[in-house]
Scaffold this motif. Sequence first.
Motif, PDB file in Angstrom:
ATOM      1  N   VAL A 141      -0.260  -0.206   9.916  1.00 41.40           N
ATOM      2  CA  VAL A 141       0.042  -1.569   9.460  1.00 41.40           C
ATOM      3  C   VAL A 141      -0.532  -2.598  10.425  1.00 41.40           C
ATOM      4  O   VAL A 141      -1.178  -3.565  10.012  1.00 41.40           O
ATOM      5  CB  VAL A 141       1.566  -1.762   9.295  1.00 41.40           C
ATOM      6  N   SER A 167      15.612  -4.275  18.024  1.00 37.43           N
ATOM      7  CA  SER A 167      14.595  -5.028  17.283  1.00 37.43           C
ATOM      8  C   SER A 167      14.930  -6.516  17.267  1.00 37.43           C
ATOM      9  O   SER A 167      14.033  -7.353  17.368  1.00 37.43           O
ATOM     10  CB  SER A 167      14.448  -4.482  15.855  1.00 37.43           C
ATOM     11  N   GLU A 192       3.126  -8.897  11.428  1.00 35.24           N
ATOM     12  CA  GLU A 192       2.380  -8.877  10.162  1.00 35.24           C
ATOM     13  C   GLU A 192       2.388 -10.257   9.495  1.00 35.24           C
ATOM     14  O   GLU A 192       1.351 -10.747   9.050  1.00 35.24           O
ATOM     15  CB  GLU A 192       3.020  -7.824   9.249  1.00 35.24           C
ATOM     16  N   ARG A 193       3.542 -10.895   9.463  1.00 31.69           N
ATOM     17  CA  ARG A 193       3.664 -12.211   8.829  1.00 31.69           C
ATOM     18  C   ARG A 193       2.810 -13.248   9.561  1.00 31.69           C
ATOM     19  O   ARG A 193       2.149 -14.081   8.950  1.00 31.69           O
ATOM     20  CB  ARG A 193       5.123 -12.648   8.802  1.00 31.69           C
ATOM     21  N   TRP A 240      -3.924  -5.574  10.198  1.00 34.63           N
ATOM     22  CA  TRP A 240      -3.870  -7.007  10.448  1.00 34.63           C
ATOM     23  C   TRP A 240      -4.644  -7.415  11.685  1.00 34.63           C
ATOM     24  O   TRP A 240      -4.541  -8.543  12.157  1.00 34.63           O
ATOM     25  CB  TRP A 240      -2.416  -7.468  10.525  1.00 34.63           C
ATOM     26  N   TRP A 244      10.672  -1.869  12.831  1.00 33.78           N
ATOM     27  CA  TRP A 244      10.091  -2.542  11.669  1.00 33.78           C
ATOM     28  C   TRP A 244      10.316  -4.050  11.611  1.00 33.78           C
ATOM     29  O   TRP A 244       9.396  -4.781  11.203  1.00 33.78           O
ATOM     30  CB  TRP A 244      10.487  -1.846  10.364  1.00 33.78           C
ATOM     31  N   PRO A 245      11.450  -4.598  12.017  1.00 37.71           N
ATOM     32  CA  PRO A 245      11.551  -6.070  12.035  1.00 37.71           C
ATOM     33  C   PRO A 245      10.501  -6.714  12.946  1.00 37.71           C
ATOM     34  O   PRO A 245       9.989  -7.793  12.645  1.00 37.71           O
ATOM     35  CB  PRO A 245      12.974  -6.325  12.530  1.00 37.71           C
ATOM     36  N   GLU A 275       7.166  -6.549  11.140  1.00 39.16           N
ATOM     37  CA  GLU A 275       7.128  -7.558  10.078  1.00 39.16           C
ATOM     38  C   GLU A 275       6.818  -8.953  10.629  1.00 39.16           C
ATOM     39  O   GLU A 275       6.092  -9.724   9.999  1.00 39.16           O
ATOM     40  CB  GLU A 275       8.441  -7.555   9.304  1.00 39.16           C
TER      41      GLU A 275
END
Length: 121
Positions: free
Chosen positions: A102, A34, A72-73, A106, A65-66, A69
């Motif tokens: 997720v 990741s 997503e950010r 977005w 997941w990183p 994220e």
Amino acid sequence: MSVPPPGPDAPRIILVDDLRSFVDGRAAEVVRTSAAAVELLERCRDGRVEQLWLDHDLGGDDTVWPVVEVLERAAFDGRPFDIGAVHVHSANPAGAAKVAQVLRRWGYRVRLTPGSPDLAY
């Protein structure tokens, strides 16, 4: 192992997977962790990624997941990454479904492709 970015006319394909590779040998940037995936995405932040292939479980305690994220950010900040399609190809159905949920929230185009014949160990 570092892979040079594709030429200016080649579509950028990124594979995030700890074990698998493309069976057809297509030109792709392959990262196995990741952390390496996040670093690669940041380097191509202002360009287009035609395909982003994500495996959920990346060996040991590492997961995708990183990477999720970061995507997503970026979308939350109003600057989503320019990605043609995200392919979630994990053998972990629950993890893959959550990643897809997720990223779709977005606005990313996500395809669940478990057991894809494009990938092999």
